[in-house]
Design a protein around this motif. Structure first.
Motif, PDB file in Angstrom:
ATOM      1  N   PHE A 226       0.133 -10.794   3.464  1.00 53.07           N
ATOM      2  CA  PHE A 226      -0.228  -9.609   2.682  1.00 53.07           C
ATOM      3  C   PHE A 226      -1.475  -8.927   3.245  1.00 53.07           C
ATOM      4  O   PHE A 226      -1.759  -7.774   2.914  1.00 53.07           O
ATOM      5  CB  PHE A 226      -0.444  -9.988   1.215  1.00 53.07           C
ATOM      6  N   MET A 227      -2.209  -9.611   4.116  1.00 51.72           N
ATOM      7  CA  MET A 227      -3.330  -8.964   4.786  1.00 51.72           C
ATOM      8  C   MET A 227      -2.873  -7.778   5.622  1.00 51.72           C
ATOM      9  O   MET A 227      -3.661  -6.855   5.876  1.00 51.72           O
ATOM     10  CB  MET A 227      -4.076  -9.970   5.660  1.00 51.72           C
ATOM     11  N   GLN A 228      -1.614  -7.782   6.066  1.00 43.46           N
ATOM     12  CA  GLN A 228      -1.099  -6.633   6.816  1.00 43.46           C
ATOM     13  C   GLN A 228      -1.205  -5.355   5.996  1.00 43.46           C
ATOM     14  O   GLN A 228      -1.529  -4.288   6.520  1.00 43.46           O
ATOM     15  CB  GLN A 228       0.366  -6.874   7.208  1.00 43.46           C
TER      16      GLN A 228
ATOM     17  N   ILE B 131       0.516   3.467   9.747  1.00 41.91           N
ATOM     18  CA  ILE B 131       1.365   2.590   8.938  1.00 41.91           C
ATOM     19  C   ILE B 131       2.459   1.965   9.797  1.00 41.91           C
ATOM     20  O   ILE B 131       2.770   0.768   9.698  1.00 41.91           O
ATOM     21  CB  ILE B 131       1.974   3.384   7.764  1.00 41.91           C
ATOM     22  N   MET B 132       3.054   2.771  10.655  1.00 42.60           N
ATOM     23  CA  MET B 132       4.120   2.290  11.531  1.00 42.60           C
ATOM     24  C   MET B 132       3.610   1.203  12.474  1.00 42.60           C
ATOM     25  O   MET B 132       4.293   0.202  12.729  1.00 42.60           O
ATOM     26  CB  MET B 132       4.687   3.461  12.330  1.00 42.60           C
ATOM     27  N   LYS B 133       2.413   1.372  12.998  1.00 47.13           N
ATOM     28  CA  LYS B 133       1.844   0.374  13.904  1.00 47.13           C
ATOM     29  C   LYS B 133       1.623  -0.959  13.184  1.00 47.13           C
ATOM     30  O   LYS B 133       1.925  -2.030  13.719  1.00 47.13           O
ATOM     31  CB  LYS B 133       0.530   0.878  14.490  1.00 47.13           C
ATOM     32  N   ASN B 134       1.069  -0.893  11.991  1.00 42.44           N
ATOM     33  CA  ASN B 134       0.816  -2.124  11.243  1.00 42.44           C
ATOM     34  C   ASN B 134       2.112  -2.817  10.829  1.00 42.44           C
ATOM     35  O   ASN B 134       2.146  -4.039  10.691  1.00 42.44           O
ATOM     36  CB  ASN B 134      -0.042  -1.827  10.013  1.00 42.44           C
TER      37      ASN B 134
ATOM     38  N   THR C 116      -2.899  -7.022  14.874  1.00 45.01           N
ATOM     39  CA  THR C 116      -3.057  -5.775  14.113  1.00 45.01           C
ATOM     40  C   THR C 116      -4.469  -5.231  14.159  1.00 45.01           C
ATOM     41  O   THR C 116      -4.700  -4.052  13.891  1.00 45.01           O
ATOM     42  CB  THR C 116      -2.619  -5.988  12.649  1.00 45.01           C
ATOM     43  N   ILE C 117      -5.458  -6.064  14.500  1.00 38.09           N
ATOM     44  CA  ILE C 117      -6.851  -5.620  14.565  1.00 38.09           C
ATOM     45  C   ILE C 117      -7.025  -4.504  15.594  1.00 38.09           C
ATOM     46  O   ILE C 117      -7.821  -3.583  15.403  1.00 38.09           O
ATOM     47  CB  ILE C 117      -7.767  -6.820  14.888  1.00 38.09           C
ATOM     48  N   VAL C 118      -6.258  -4.570  16.675  1.00 38.24           N
ATOM     49  CA  VAL C 118      -6.414  -3.612  17.777  1.00 38.24           C
ATOM     50  C   VAL C 118      -6.030  -2.200  17.343  1.00 38.24           C
ATOM     51  O   VAL C 118      -6.564  -1.212  17.861  1.00 38.24           O
ATOM     52  CB  VAL C 118      -5.558  -4.052  18.985  1.00 38.24           C
TER      53      VAL C 118
END
Length: 574
Positions: A22-24, A44-47, A111-113
């Motif tokens: 859920f961190m995403q 949003i799409m990237k994540n 996802t940090i990037v």
């Protein structure tokens, strides 16, 4: 009893996996809120896709590389019955539970990037380097730390991933943002940064709260066991140290920005929360509550000055502060274990009488992972840039990635352009025939244009004022006979350029404030009376009372009847 303990441990691990997944959502909201609305769909799409691309790759290859289980093609096998993997599994936890737990950690690093390279990266290029992080970069350094590799054998301690997850993502973000270059308009010709505020601090705050909540699973459930008094005590302590570090770092950031910028900076304070969470992640199990508060205090200073250094000195454009939060505070939090460890899981830290042993080990671990990620990700980004292209065209960046990359006019319905299909005729219009072309033509045929007051002069008075003064102005205009008004919510500033503001430590050159624009057209009511009435209603004597603009109007046409001139403006009783 052993089966009961196994069930408890498995549930604990699966709960942690769900929270970390859920961190995403938290990262998606933070990154979307801290960037501009024209790129919201792209963020949003990237994540979404870094998790969906990383999951099968980590299942097929990454997990095997990280934990040394053969080729890594574990997804096609029934692990529980085809091999002995007890050397990597927590007590009684099934392989598949451990697999999903590790998968969501891998997705967090990838996802940090996204945030640091937001608003100017090709979507296809993002998918490429995100896949490589999940496939190779994260699993290899993860093996060193958690998979029985050389760092773990040295005694390097990173309980839940300050280095293994966050610093890997932060260093990747730093390299990527540097090679990518800053957003258009981010820096002036002399190199000074310009503020590009995010479009929704509300979304950003929601994301931070989601991440804070999920961090209890990220850190707490990394005990991967709840089958003993010691495990329960450890998890309870981890919850306390995690929360304390986040809260103290947040307060520290607020205080620093309040002193530096004269106002507490909202976005930087939100970054402070994440900085405290990242910094405590390495040592949350082996530091005392007091030490965790000190770590949070240090992280609060580090994230403010780290973000400013990256922006103002290195000239690396990081829209969301990902490098400062995850890179700087990830490394810092891991090193601080060497100072504050209470000896629970490592030798005591330097400040607790343990000497330099733990500190040196932590420094070696951090330095080696930085070197690994920096070298490999530099190669990855340069290869993508050379053979595929890393950045979108300037025209695409200016227009926004939502349109060009995803065919999305806007991620927000309120910003969508009006079309004929958006406002269908109401039932009353259909019954009365008002929408009929025939009736409209017939109405136009019988119009008699009145010629009364042929010499009447029409004047438009446009009044820009504070929102809070609108009711007073409206009532005052109504009393002098001005009943037809048009009201628009606008943004603007006068010669004073608005009150000075800062965004993430960078002054905003022009501050646009919310205003109301009231337009009236008069003929019967004297223009001077309208102006005097407006001035009286709006005057406070302070900057920002507003402006009044006066224009000549050639004609007025009433659509319903076709009447023109004075009678069209004043109505039936003209």
């Amino acid at each position: 009893m052993s089966s009961l303990f196994s069930a408890v441990n498995t549930i604990w691990v699966l709960l942690g996996a769900a929270l970390v997944f859920f961190m995403q959502a938290g990262f998606a909201m933070v990154e979307t809120g801290f960037t501009r609305a024209k790129n919201a769909g792209n963020i949003i799409m990237k994540n979404l896709m870094d998790f969906c691309i990383g999951t099968p790759l980590f299942w097929l290859f990454g997990f095997g590389i990280m934990f040394g289980v053969g080729s890594g093609f574990i997804g096609n096998l029934d692990i529980a019955s085809t091999g002995d993997y007890s050397h990597i599994l927590p007590a009684g936890v099934p392989m598949f539970a451990f697999l999903i737990f590790q998968t969501v950690f891998c997705a967090t690093a990838a996802t940090i990037v996204s945030g640091a390279m937001a608003e100017r990266t090709k979507f296809s290029s993002y998918c490429m380097y995100s896949a490589i992080i999940s496939l190779v970069i994260y699993p290899i350094s993860g093996h060193w730390i958690w998979g029985g590799g050389w760092l773990s054998q040295m005694g390097f301690h990173d309980f839940a991933g300050s280095t293994a997850v966050h610093m890997v993502g932060g260093v990747s973000a730093l390299i990527g943002a540097k090679i990518l270059g800053p957003r258009i308009g981010k820096y002036n010709d002399d190199g000074t940064p310009r503020a590009i505020p995010g479009h929704s601090l509300t979304l950003g705050a929601l994301g931070v709260f989601i991440l804070w909540f999920c961090w209890f699973g990220f850190n707490g459930c990394s005990t991967v066991a709840m089958d003993s008094d010691a495990a329960i005590q450890s998890a309870s302590k981890i919850f306390v140290t995690t929360n304390l570090a986040a809260a103290v770092a947040t307060c520290t950031c607020m205080a620093i920005t309040w002193i530096k910028y004269k106002k507490p900076d909202v976005s930087m304070t939100l970054n402070g929360t994440l900085a405290g969470l990242v910094a405590i992640t390495a040592g949350c199990d082996t530091v005392s509550p007091l030490s965790s508060a000190i770590i949070g205090l240090i992280a609060g200073f580090a994230v403010v000055y780290g973000i400013e250094f990256i922006d103002k000195v290195l000239h690396i454009d990081d829209p969301v502060g990902a490098v400062g939060v995850h890179g700087v505070c990830g490394a810092l939090g891991t090193v601080l274990v060497g100072f504050f460890s209470d000896g629970t899981a490592t030798p005591k830290g330097l400040f607790l009488g343990g000497g330099f042993e733990c500190l040196i080990t932590q420094l070696i671990g951090v330095a080696s992972v930085i070197a690994w990620v920096a070298v490999t990700m530099t190669a990855v980004f340069l290869l993508i840039k050379r053979f595929h292209g890393l950045r979108v065209e300037p025209s695409v960046e200016i227009q926004g990635l939502d349109v060009s990359e995803h065919g999305l006019v806007s991620s927000y319905a309120d910003f969508m352009p009006s079309t004929a299909t958006m406002f269908p005729a109401t039932s009353s219009e259909i019954v009365s025939g008002d929408v009929s072309a025939t009736d409209a033509s017939r109405g136009a045929d019988v119009i008699t244009v009145k010629q009364d007051h042929k010499d009447a002069k029409f004047t438009k008075v446009s009044i820009v004022c504070k929102q809070g003064k609108f009711e007073q102005l409206k009532n005052a205009l109504n009393k002098i006979g001005v009943t037809g008004i048009t009201v628009t919510q606008v943004m603007g500033c006068g010669q004073q350029k608005g009150a000075p503001e800062y965004y993430r430590g960078v002054p905003i050159g022009v501050t646009l404030l919310p205003k109301i624009q009231v337009d009236v057209v008069v003929a019967k009511v004297p223009v001077k009376r309208v102006i005097d009435t407006a001035k009286k209603a709006l005057y406070t004597g302070h900057i920002g009372d507003g402006k009044i603009f006066v224009y000549d109007v050639e004609n007025v046409v009433r659509v319903r009847t076709g009447e023109e001139g004075y009678v069209a403006l004043q109505g039936e009783d003209a």
